[in-house]
Design an enzyme around this catalytic site. Sequence first.
Site, short mmCIF file in Angstrom:
data_model
loop_
_atom_site.label_atom_id
_atom_site.label_comp_id
_atom_site.label_asym_id
_atom_site.label_seq_id
_atom_site.Cartn_x
_atom_site.Cartn_y
_atom_site.Cartn_z
N THR A 20 50.19 54.07 54.16
CA THR A 20 49.94 55.19 55.08
C THR A 20 49.49 54.72 56.46
O THR A 20 49.36 55.53 57.37
CB THR A 20 48.84 56.11 54.51
OG1 THR A 20 47.64 55.34 54.36
CG2 THR A 20 49.24 56.68 53.16
N GLY A 21 49.24 53.41 56.62
CA GLY A 21 48.72 52.91 57.89
C GLY A 21 49.79 52.77 58.97
O GLY A 21 50.98 53.01 58.73
N ALA A 22 49.33 52.34 60.15
CA ALA A 22 50.24 52.19 61.30
C ALA A 22 51.36 51.19 60.98
O ALA A 22 52.52 51.44 61.29
CB ALA A 22 49.46 51.73 62.53
N SER A 78 43.10 56.89 50.85
CA SER A 78 44.40 57.47 51.23
C SER A 78 45.26 57.80 50.01
O SER A 78 46.35 58.35 50.16
CB SER A 78 45.16 56.51 52.14
OG SER A 78 44.42 56.24 53.30
N ARG A 138 46.26 33.32 56.53
CA ARG A 138 47.13 32.67 57.54
C ARG A 138 46.84 31.20 57.74
O ARG A 138 47.75 30.40 57.92
CB ARG A 138 46.99 33.41 58.89
CG ARG A 138 47.69 34.75 58.90
CD ARG A 138 47.60 35.39 60.27
NE ARG A 138 48.03 36.77 60.22
CZ ARG A 138 47.50 37.75 60.96
NH1 ARG A 138 46.53 37.49 61.80
NH2 ARG A 138 47.96 38.98 60.87
N CYS A 182 50.29 39.69 65.36
CA CYS A 182 51.33 40.30 66.20
C CYS A 182 51.53 39.57 67.52
O CYS A 182 52.66 39.29 67.93
CB CYS A 182 51.01 41.76 66.46
SG CYS A 182 49.29 42.06 66.87
N GLN A 199 47.67 44.14 75.30
CA GLN A 199 47.95 44.59 73.94
C GLN A 199 47.74 46.09 73.73
O GLN A 199 46.76 46.67 74.20
CB GLN A 199 47.11 43.79 72.95
CG GLN A 199 47.51 42.32 72.95
CD GLN A 199 46.79 41.47 71.90
OE1 GLN A 199 46.26 40.43 72.23
NE2 GLN A 199 46.79 41.89 70.65
N LYS A 201 43.22 33.21 66.77
CA LYS A 201 44.44 33.39 65.96
C LYS A 201 45.65 32.88 66.73
O LYS A 201 46.48 32.13 66.21
CB LYS A 201 44.66 34.88 65.62
CG LYS A 201 43.75 35.47 64.58
CD LYS A 201 44.11 36.96 64.41
CE LYS A 201 42.89 37.80 64.06
NZ LYS A 201 43.13 39.26 64.25
N HIS A 227 53.08 44.99 72.66
CA HIS A 227 52.23 44.05 73.36
C HIS A 227 53.06 43.35 74.44
O HIS A 227 54.23 43.02 74.21
CB HIS A 227 51.71 42.95 72.41
CG HIS A 227 50.76 43.45 71.37
ND1 HIS A 227 50.13 44.67 71.43
CD2 HIS A 227 50.32 42.86 70.22
CE1 HIS A 227 49.34 44.81 70.37
NE2 HIS A 227 49.45 43.73 69.62
#
EC number: 1.2.1.11
Lengths: 350, 350
Positions: free
Chosen positions: A15-17, A44, A103, A132, A159, A223, A252
């Site tokens: 349900t997230g972006a 959710s 990561r 991203c 961003q 990151k 971005h």
Amino acid sequence: MTTTQLYNVAVLGATGAVGTKMLETLDKKNFPIKDLLLLSSKRSAGAEMEFQGKKYTVQEATPESFENIDIALFSAGGGVSKQLAPEAVKRGAVVVDNTSAYRMDPEVPLVVPEVNEEDIKSHNGIIANPNCSTIQMVAALKPIRDLFGMSRVIVSTYQAVSGAGNEALDELRAQSEAFLQGEDLKAELLPVTGEKKYYPIAFNALPQIDVFQENGYTFEEMKMINETKKIMHDDTVQVAATCVRLPFFTSHAESVYVEVDKSGVTVEQLKEAISNAEGVVLEDDPENQVYPTPLSAAGKPDVFVGRIRKDLDNDKGFHLWVVSDNLLKGAAWNSVQIAESLIKNNWLQK
Amino acid sequence: MTTTQLYNVAVLGATGAVGTKMLETLDKKNFPIKDLLLLSSKRSAGAEMEFQGKKYTVQEATPESFENIDIALFSAGGGVSKQLAPEAVKRGAVVVDNTSAYRMDPEVPLVVPEVNEEDIKSHNGIIANPNCSTIQMVAALKPIRDLFGMSRVIVSTYQAVSGAGNEALDELRAQSEAFLQGEDLKAELLPVTGEKKYYPIAFNALPQIDVFQENGYTFEEMKMINETKKIMHDDTVQVAATCVRLPFFTSHAESVYVEVDKSGVTVEQLKEAISNAEGVVLEDDPENQVYPTPLSAAGKPDVFVGRIRKDLDNDKGFHLWVVSDNLLKGAAWNSVQIAESLIKNNWLQK
């Protein structure tokens, strides 16, 4: 006649972006899905979502959710990934994790398919999707590095708010409306939910994305620095980053300074290298005011590069402007590309 | 008892974004004004404006306007300055010009008082006010350069729409409202009025400020490069710039990478240098999320610096985040400072 093999796919954080963009991407790429399972946090769970004309009820993710799942796309926060990715792997799923949880784990490949697809092969059940802002930068730099070498990168980012999730988008919208009506701005989420202070993002710029580290850099900046080295398999490349959140919804942008190893490289050679690269689109014609912008890149899966010019003092230095939809190539699109690569190359089995 | 000498002051471009801030600044600094003359193009002539409780009618600027004027503050576009500054000088006025018309003229001092006030002395009737994005950068770099030397600067800017004038502010507002209501955005002014193409600025980022030069840089970028060298009296300092227009109303922000000459300089030394500098305010406490933003700097005359950190690879490299109100220190405030210096140092007479 060939029969396409189909796979059981779970999307965690549906349900997230990013999750909703994962579903859009799976649909757009006509991903070979047998059963689709939509998962989320308890909060959710119960939401109804549609995929290819069929209704799905989002379920709360538990370790048992991943029984019989072949591929699990994770985008529900680092804590959830830490907890559930090993459970999914234990049950035979391969996890493509869009959080920062794994990561920098040396056992986990960190992959932008156009840059280091081969790394997927060595996975132990988890493949990490980079940050991203890292993805679009390394995608743009890869063709340059391949041809001319690369010793140094200095990037300043621009961003979008969607990188902070759907609630942050609501905050930008609410603050923008309040500002235009001359009302006070309520800041309750950005720059970092759960931190000490909040600042308005509407008609503003916040030089903080994610929490500060002891060295004065934000985690977002670290990151970009660390992930770039890992993806490029090069600890010697110098990377510096300043990450800034800005009041737009999607995409971005990045002002990138890069130093190549070779002398005498021309802007034309860089343009040609970028034109020929997979997943990267050259939009660079100053005379006709052609360059990418966040609005022009939104909704598209590619990385767009413009404003390429040579440094006026350093023969090996170049400046670029790199723009991409942070929810697509920066997240969902790249994750689904990794999943496609797992299938195409028969790398699902460990 | 000392009697303060009073001066006849003209403000050309009085109705514009910078002009109105010039009047505010003259008022705030209680500038020793005898007669005030508000001038504009034919289009804006006839407007009524108030200054210190008195009403003024804005008059169309002509060569004769400058009879009996001691100090003329120009901010009505480069073309107007080219035409009228010599006329004003011919009539005995000293012109502080906020346009780009004379900035690179070797006969014209280009001045940020905190950096090179002494240059004013050699004027021949015209003193140029640097570009807004240049002013705040050199003000922040000056204390660093004085103590540790400076060989190189790479800057990426985050510039407010007010730099493009009042009509551009109206465009940002109208586009923002349209966007929030789901309507189409009309772009008729930005990035550069009179150019071939217009792009929406609302919820977007435009990597073009002013027109493109043959070398692929915009004129705004070349201003930052060339003006920095001139103000610092140093042709050897390497400067690179990427200038980006962003959807906020006031204050420019800059992500600045600087290389000093000395080895072993610490972040603490940089912070101390900036703390002690005139006109520059240190706002830098990552642990407590303290850093400047465009909204926090708006309406203030200082240059704010935060996010100071050492490059992770280069001992001589540092990163800074520099924010200032582009209409104040970037324009009106700096111009009035120059005018004050002319008086204080008895430099009005050529």
